[in-house]
Design a protein around this motif. Structure first.
Motif: not given
Length: 307
Positions: A149-151, A196-200, A205-208, A218-222
């Motif tokens: 994701h980062v690279l 996008v794929a790795t971010g999803v 994994v991190l946010v139910p 969760g709001i920051m992810v949005i």
């Protein structure tokens, strides 16, 4: 208030470090991509800002190291479990490794050996992946997910910044300028897809889903997702553009410049996410207190039986 100030400072320093990483690694990649242009170059390609970007990353990583170890000594960590998770010895150690890696990259670039600067810069990506939240949920697999994701994210941002500089240098030849932007666009499509794929996957994994709108993380992810969508819209607008060719001396399309600013905002959102605790990752301070309470209760029960 002191704990909040420390978290904000860490976020700003991480943003600067990611910007330095993007400028160095993405700048080198951008120059390599621009050299693939098949037509006649109307002017020399500009040198990438890899050295100054590595120095920016070095300063930010050194600042992170100082802040982490200073705050450990000055703050009452048990009273701030969320901030305590940012100030562990391992976090400070990883920041120190990143500092050393940026220093090695800057040394190689100062000696005009850009190829030798790439492994230390990739080491920074790996250190960030080990530090990232997914590693705490899915060991090893989380780090690999973060690398993937980062690279491409830093490559995308750095390559765009370099392409804009090269396009400005070639602005007297509109056809060559558009050819450079087209080369970047072809690469950016794949980088965007991977980001996008790795971010999803990371978000799942991190946010139910139930915590997406009820937690700060969760709001920051949005917010980050909206920024990425805005960048993608700017990229499409910049490539579609008006049908007529730009006049000699014209700057790159305004939408393409907005895309660059948008990617800087995406890196800032990423930095903010690093200092927030995801719903799927318990605060370390809370876990430690729970473990301490369990041990204390067991000791008391044992003492009562012996009594």
């Amino acid at each position: 208030m002191a704990a909040i100030a420390v978290a904000c400072l860490i976020a700003v320093l991480r943003w600067l470090m990611l910007a330095g990483l993007a400028g160095a690694l993405g700048g080198l990649a951008g120059r390599g991509l621009a050299r693939q242009y098949k037509g006649a170059a109307p002017a020399p390609l500009p040198a990438p800002w890899a050295l100054r970007s590595s120095l920016l990353g070095l300063a930010a990583a050194a600042g992170l190291t100082v802040v982490i170890f200073s705050a450990r000594a000055l703050l009452a960590l048990p009273a701030h479990p969320a901030v305590a998770a940012l100030l562990t010895t391992s976090q400070g150690g990883l920041a120190g490794i990143e500092c050393a890696a940026f220093a090695l990259a800057a040394g190689a670039l100062r000696l005009r050996q850009p190829g030798l600067s790439v492994p230390p810069l990739l080491a920074v990506v790996l250190a960030e992946a080990i530090r990232a939240h997914p590693e705490g949920v899915v060991p090893v697999g989380g780090a690999l997910l973060s690398v993937v994701h980062v690279l491409p994210a830093v490559m995308w941002a750095g390559m765009l910044a370099y392409t804009l500089r090269a396009a400005i240098a070639w602005r007297e030849d509109p056809a060559a300028m558009r050819g450079l932007v087209r080369l970047y666009a072809n690469a950016a499509v794949w980088l965007f897809a991977v980001v996008v794929a790795t971010g999803v996957v990371s978000a799942l994994v991190l946010v139910p889903l139930g915590s997406l709108l009820s937690t700060g993380y969760g709001i920051m992810v949005i917010v980050k997702a909206v920024l990425v969508a805005a960048v993608a819209a700017a990229a499409i607008a910049g490539r579609a553009g008006p049908g007529r060719a730009p006049r000699p001396g014209a700057q790159p399309a305004r939408a393409t410049r907005f895309e660059c600013y948008g990617l800087a905002a995406v890196l800032a959102a990423t930095a903010v996410l690093t200092v927030l605790t995801p719903p799927a990752v318990p605060a370390r301070g809370t876990t430690a207190r729970a473990a301490h309470s369990t041990v204390t209760a067991a000791r008391r029960a044992g003492g009562a039986r012996h009594g």
